[in-house]
Motif scaffolding. Structure first.
Motif, short mmCIF file in Angstrom:
data_model
loop_
_atom_site.label_atom_id
_atom_site.label_comp_id
_atom_site.label_asym_id
_atom_site.label_seq_id
_atom_site.Cartn_x
_atom_site.Cartn_y
_atom_site.Cartn_z
N VAL A 33 0.84 -1.19 0.00
CA VAL A 33 0.00 0.00 0.00
C VAL A 33 0.88 1.25 0.00
O VAL A 33 1.81 1.37 0.80
N GLU A 34 0.58 2.16 -0.90
CA GLU A 34 1.34 3.41 -1.01
C GLU A 34 0.41 4.59 -0.75
O GLU A 34 -0.71 4.65 -1.28
N VAL A 35 0.86 5.52 0.07
CA VAL A 35 0.10 6.73 0.37
C VAL A 35 0.91 7.92 -0.14
O VAL A 35 2.09 8.04 0.17
N ALA A 36 0.27 8.77 -0.93
CA ALA A 36 0.95 9.92 -1.51
C ALA A 36 0.16 11.18 -1.23
O ALA A 36 -1.08 11.18 -1.24
N ALA A 37 0.86 12.28 -1.00
CA ALA A 37 0.20 13.57 -0.75
C ALA A 37 0.94 14.66 -1.51
O ALA A 37 2.15 14.58 -1.73
N SER A 38 0.20 15.68 -1.92
CA SER A 38 0.82 16.79 -2.64
C SER A 38 0.02 18.06 -2.38
O SER A 38 -1.15 18.01 -1.99
N ALA A 39 0.65 19.19 -2.59
CA ALA A 39 -0.01 20.48 -2.48
C ALA A 39 0.60 21.41 -3.51
O ALA A 39 1.76 21.26 -3.90
N SER A 40 -0.19 22.38 -3.98
CA SER A 40 0.30 23.27 -5.01
C SER A 40 -0.40 24.62 -4.91
O SER A 40 -1.55 24.72 -4.46
N VAL A 41 0.30 25.65 -5.35
CA VAL A 41 -0.30 26.99 -5.46
C VAL A 41 -0.04 27.49 -6.88
O VAL A 41 1.03 27.26 -7.45
N ALA A 42 -1.04 28.14 -7.47
CA ALA A 42 -0.92 28.65 -8.83
C ALA A 42 -1.60 30.01 -8.92
O ALA A 42 -2.46 30.36 -8.11
N ASN A 43 -1.20 30.78 -9.91
CA ASN A 43 -1.77 32.12 -10.07
C ASN A 43 -3.20 32.11 -10.59
O ASN A 43 -3.91 33.11 -10.53
N MET A 44 -3.67 30.96 -11.09
CA MET A 44 -5.05 30.83 -11.55
C MET A 44 -5.47 29.36 -11.53
O MET A 44 -4.64 28.47 -11.47
N TYR A 45 -6.78 29.15 -11.59
CA TYR A 45 -7.34 27.81 -11.69
C TYR A 45 -7.66 27.56 -13.17
O TYR A 45 -8.70 27.97 -13.67
N LEU A 46 -6.74 26.93 -13.86
CA LEU A 46 -6.92 26.65 -15.28
C LEU A 46 -7.57 25.29 -15.44
O LEU A 46 -7.06 24.29 -14.94
N TRP A 47 -8.69 25.25 -16.13
CA TRP A 47 -9.43 24.00 -16.34
C TRP A 47 -9.91 23.93 -17.78
O TRP A 47 -10.66 24.77 -18.25
N ARG A 48 -9.40 22.96 -18.50
CA ARG A 48 -9.81 22.74 -19.88
C ARG A 48 -9.70 24.03 -20.71
O ARG A 48 -10.58 24.39 -21.47
N GLY A 49 -8.58 24.72 -20.52
CA GLY A 49 -8.30 25.91 -21.30
C GLY A 49 -8.97 27.18 -20.84
O GLY A 49 -8.78 28.23 -21.46
N THR A 50 -9.73 27.15 -19.75
CA THR A 50 -10.41 28.35 -19.25
C THR A 50 -9.96 28.65 -17.83
O THR A 50 -9.65 27.75 -17.06
N ASN A 51 -9.97 29.94 -17.49
CA ASN A 51 -9.58 30.39 -16.16
C ASN A 51 -10.83 30.44 -15.27
O ASN A 51 -11.64 31.35 -15.39
N LEU A 52 -10.99 29.49 -14.38
CA LEU A 52 -12.17 29.44 -13.53
C LEU A 52 -12.15 30.49 -12.45
O LEU A 52 -13.17 30.71 -11.79
N GLY A 53 -11.02 31.14 -12.25
CA GLY A 53 -10.93 32.18 -11.23
C GLY A 53 -11.32 33.55 -11.73
O GLY A 53 -11.25 34.53 -10.99
N SER A 54 -11.75 33.65 -12.98
CA SER A 54 -12.15 34.93 -13.56
C SER A 54 -13.56 34.81 -14.09
O SER A 54 -13.94 33.79 -14.68
N GLN A 55 -14.38 35.83 -13.88
CA GLN A 55 -15.76 35.82 -14.36
C GLN A 55 -15.87 36.25 -15.82
O GLN A 55 -16.96 36.36 -16.35
N GLY A 56 -14.76 36.47 -16.47
CA GLY A 56 -14.79 36.87 -17.87
C GLY A 56 -13.61 37.77 -18.20
O GLY A 56 -12.80 38.12 -17.35
#
Length: 228
Positions: free
Chosen positions: A28-51
């Motif tokens: 059994v392997e347990v892995a953890a990670s954390a990250s910080v980014a200037n934006m939430y990029l999802w499928r080519g769009t910035n989810l942190g911006s309303q437009g």
């Protein structure tokens, strides 16, 4: 709506740059990670911006992942801030992946949950994808098929990726059911080191002009190792 991908993340990992440390007990392997980014990029769009008009107020994203795996099977949870529409998100996933020579495959179920503003009354999270990933050497192909009772469950997302040394590229094609909502984006990433990565993302084709922001998005992400 994120955007996590596990073993198939060969096709999308250029947007996250997460680093995991593991502890092993028996098989059994347990892995953890954390990250910080200037934006939430999802499928080519910035989810942190309303437009396009709200770019100056775009929300940075902080994310973390905890994963348990054994003999190819895995399960875990991924959480993130930074979605300007739905707020905090956490994703629950489970799947199985393996490889034979240069060929790899992965099949998983991924459900997205938004405690502060869900998108539906679907009993298993707010939205659920069945994800198939295939890989051959440095190339990868992924399919995300939305299932369940949500209104937009005709959604299907395809990725085609290739990696070379510290560089990687992904073409993502999002079929949202409506003819005027489909689009294609291109992501190109460079991993400066194990922690710091840069991604350029651009929507290169969309069925309806001006529906999405087609300016080039620049994402900088830094991973924070977590030792267990």
């Amino acid at each position: 709506m994120t955007k996590l991908s596990q073993a198939i993340a060969l096709a999308t990992a250029m947007t996250a740059g997460l680093v995991a440390t593991t502890t092993t007990q028996a098989e059994v392997e347990v892995a953890a990670s954390a990250s910080v980014a200037n934006m939430y990029l999802w499928r080519g769009t910035n989810l942190g911006s309303q437009g396009a008009e709200d770019k100056a107020n775009a929300i940075p994203a902080i994310s973390g992942d905890l994963k348990v795996s054994a003999s190819g099977a895995y399960a875990g949870v991924w959480t993130s801030s930074g979605d300007a529409t739905y707020g905090q998100e956490y994703d629950i996933y489970l799947g199985y992946g393996d490889s034979v020579g240069d060929f790899s495959y992965d099949l998983s179920v991924l459900t997205y949950v938004y405690p502060d503003g869900g998108k539906s009354d679907d009993t298993f999270g707010d939205s659920t994808d069945i994800v198939l990933g295939l890989g051959f050497k440095d190339a990868s192909f992924g399919v995300y098929k939305q299932v369940g009772d949500v209104a937009d469950n005709d959604n299907i997302y395809y990725t085609l990726g290739y990696g070379f040394d510290k560089f990687s590229a992904t073409v993502g094609m999002f079929d949202q059911g409506a003819d005027d909502a489909d689009y294609t984006h291109l992501d190109v990433s460079y991993a400066y080191n194990d922690n710091l990565s840069f991604t350029l993302s651009k929507i290169v084709d969309q069925e309806e002009d001006d529906t999405l922001d087609d300016d080039t998005q620049v994402v900088v992400s830094y991973s924070l190792p977590i030792e267990l």
